[in-house]
Design a protein around this motif. Sequence first.
Motif, PDB file in Angstrom:
ATOM      1  N   SER A 181      35.501  55.821  44.474  1.00 49.54           N
ATOM      2  CA  SER A 181      36.693  56.640  44.301  1.00 49.54           C
ATOM      3  C   SER A 181      36.531  57.586  43.123  1.00 49.54           C
ATOM      4  O   SER A 181      35.645  57.431  42.279  1.00 49.54           O
ATOM      5  CB  SER A 181      37.903  55.727  44.053  1.00 49.54           C
ATOM      6  OG  SER A 181      39.051  56.454  43.674  1.00 49.54           O
ATOM      7  N   TYR A 182      37.426  58.573  43.068  1.00 48.88           N
ATOM      8  CA  TYR A 182      37.588  59.324  41.836  1.00 48.88           C
ATOM      9  C   TYR A 182      38.070  58.354  40.759  1.00 48.88           C
ATOM     10  O   TYR A 182      38.709  57.338  41.048  1.00 48.88           O
ATOM     11  CB  TYR A 182      38.628  60.431  42.008  1.00 48.88           C
ATOM     12  CG  TYR A 182      38.169  61.621  42.818  1.00 48.88           C
ATOM     13  CD1 TYR A 182      36.997  62.306  42.503  1.00 48.88           C
ATOM     14  CD2 TYR A 182      38.932  62.082  43.892  1.00 48.88           C
ATOM     15  CE1 TYR A 182      36.583  63.401  43.230  1.00 48.88           C
ATOM     16  CE2 TYR A 182      38.530  63.193  44.635  1.00 48.88           C
ATOM     17  CZ  TYR A 182      37.352  63.842  44.295  1.00 48.88           C
ATOM     18  OH  TYR A 182      36.950  64.928  45.029  1.00 48.88           O
ATOM     19  N   LEU A 225      30.146  63.398  39.600  1.00 44.61           N
ATOM     20  CA  LEU A 225      30.626  62.573  40.706  1.00 44.61           C
ATOM     21  C   LEU A 225      29.499  61.716  41.272  1.00 44.61           C
ATOM     22  O   LEU A 225      29.696  60.530  41.559  1.00 44.61           O
ATOM     23  CB  LEU A 225      31.228  63.455  41.799  1.00 44.61           C
ATOM     24  CG  LEU A 225      31.765  62.735  43.031  1.00 44.61           C
ATOM     25  CD1 LEU A 225      32.835  61.711  42.653  1.00 44.61           C
ATOM     26  CD2 LEU A 225      32.337  63.750  44.033  1.00 44.61           C
ATOM     27  N   PRO A 234      34.036  56.194  50.790  1.00 47.22           N
ATOM     28  CA  PRO A 234      34.940  56.758  49.784  1.00 47.22           C
ATOM     29  C   PRO A 234      36.386  56.300  50.028  1.00 47.22           C
ATOM     30  O   PRO A 234      36.754  55.920  51.145  1.00 47.22           O
ATOM     31  CB  PRO A 234      34.811  58.274  49.974  1.00 47.22           C
ATOM     32  CG  PRO A 234      33.538  58.462  50.730  1.00 47.22           C
ATOM     33  CD  PRO A 234      33.411  57.250  51.607  1.00 47.22           C
ATOM     34  N   LEU A 236      39.226  61.103  47.519  1.00 47.95           N
ATOM     35  CA  LEU A 236      37.808  61.433  47.674  1.00 47.95           C
ATOM     36  C   LEU A 236      37.413  61.417  49.141  1.00 47.95           C
ATOM     37  O   LEU A 236      36.670  62.285  49.607  1.00 47.95           O
ATOM     38  CB  LEU A 236      36.952  60.453  46.872  1.00 47.95           C
ATOM     39  CG  LEU A 236      35.438  60.693  46.902  1.00 47.95           C
ATOM     40  CD1 LEU A 236      35.091  62.092  46.397  1.00 47.95           C
ATOM     41  CD2 LEU A 236      34.706  59.631  46.086  1.00 47.95           C
ATOM     42  N   THR A 288      36.125  64.825  51.112  1.00 48.09           N
ATOM     43  CA  THR A 288      34.795  64.933  51.699  1.00 48.09           C
ATOM     44  C   THR A 288      34.825  65.203  53.201  1.00 48.09           C
ATOM     45  O   THR A 288      33.780  65.401  53.818  1.00 48.09           O
ATOM     46  CB  THR A 288      33.964  63.662  51.432  1.00 48.09           C
ATOM     47  OG1 THR A 288      34.634  62.519  51.976  1.00 48.09           O
ATOM     48  CG2 THR A 288      33.737  63.468  49.940  1.00 48.09           C
ATOM     49  N   GLN A 327      31.556  68.228  47.401  1.00 51.01           N
ATOM     50  CA  GLN A 327      31.934  66.871  47.017  1.00 51.01           C
ATOM     51  C   GLN A 327      31.286  65.841  47.939  1.00 51.01           C
ATOM     52  O   GLN A 327      30.875  64.766  47.498  1.00 51.01           O
ATOM     53  CB  GLN A 327      33.449  66.722  47.040  1.00 51.01           C
ATOM     54  CG  GLN A 327      34.181  67.591  46.022  1.00 51.01           C
ATOM     55  CD  GLN A 327      34.085  67.073  44.599  1.00 51.01           C
ATOM     56  OE1 GLN A 327      34.853  66.229  44.173  1.00 51.01           O
ATOM     57  NE2 GLN A 327      33.106  67.579  43.852  1.00 51.01           N
TER      58      GLN A 327
END
Length: 273
Positions: A86-87, A105, A132, A136, A140, A146
Motif C-alpha cells: 500500500s501507499y 514507491l 496492491p 494504490l 495502478t 505507478q
Amino acid sequence: MNADADAAPTGEGSDSNPGSNAVVIDLNADLGEGFGRWRLTDDEALLSVVTSANVACGFHAGDPVTMRRVCELAAERGVRIGAQVSYRDLAGFGRRAMDVPAAELAAEVAYQIGALEVFARAAGSRVSYVKPHGALYNRTVWDADQAGAVVAGVVLAGGALPVLGLPGSRLLEAAESAELPCVPEAFADRAYTARGTLVPRAEPGAVVHDGDRIVARSLTMAREGAVVAITGERVAVSARSLCLHGDTPGAAESALRVRRALLAADVSLEPFA
C-alpha cells in the motif's frame, strides 16, 4: 504446514475433484487489517474459508505481531500468503490518493514484501504473491508509472512473484512485461462500471452488502465470466481469483456462503500460487 504443499484450507466440503471438468477459482480476502489492539478483520474465520490471504504489511494496516499471527494461522491451514502492499497511509487506511515518486514507491513495495516474508518463513511458509491495496490498486489500473513502480518493487524484493490485479490494468501489463506471472481477479462485493473497472468507493452503491447478491455475483463471475455493471450492462470479467473484502460487516459469513455456493455448483477452489 509448508505452503508449497498442495493443501487446502479447512472448511465446507472437498475443495477439488481432480477427475472433474469443474471451473477452478481462488478465493482471496484482505486480512491482518488492524493495528495494536484494534482489529478490523475476522482473520480466524476468514482463514477457514479462503484459499489466499492478502496480508496487510504495515503501511495501511497491520503491525509485526498481527502479521506474524496471520502468517502462522495461514500456514497452519494451507492458505497461501500474499503481500498486500500500500501507499504509506495508516491514517487513511491506504484509501487516499497519493503521488509517490516511482523510485520511492518501488523501495516501499519491496520493504513491505520483505517484512511479511520474515513472518511467512518463520511460520514455515512463504510470500506467494503480491497485490496492491486501496488507492494504490486503483491507481495502478490506469497509471503506467505507478504500476511500473509496484512491479519494480516486486522484482527488487526478489523472486518471480505472481501479481494479482484487475484484468486489463496497467499493473498486469507491467507485470507481464517484467515476465512475472499475472493473475486476474474479480470482486464479488464491489460494483463495476460498464468499462470493467470498480466504482469509486465515494459513489453510492460502490460496495455490495447484500449477502444474496454477493453469492449470485460470485457464481456468475466464476461460471460465466461476467458481472452486471452498476448501470445495467453485462460486462465480461476474466478471473482466476475472486476477492471478498475482509473489512466489510459480515464478511466472514458472506465468504462462507460464497464458498459453499461455489462448491455446490461444481466450482473447484484452488489457490493460484
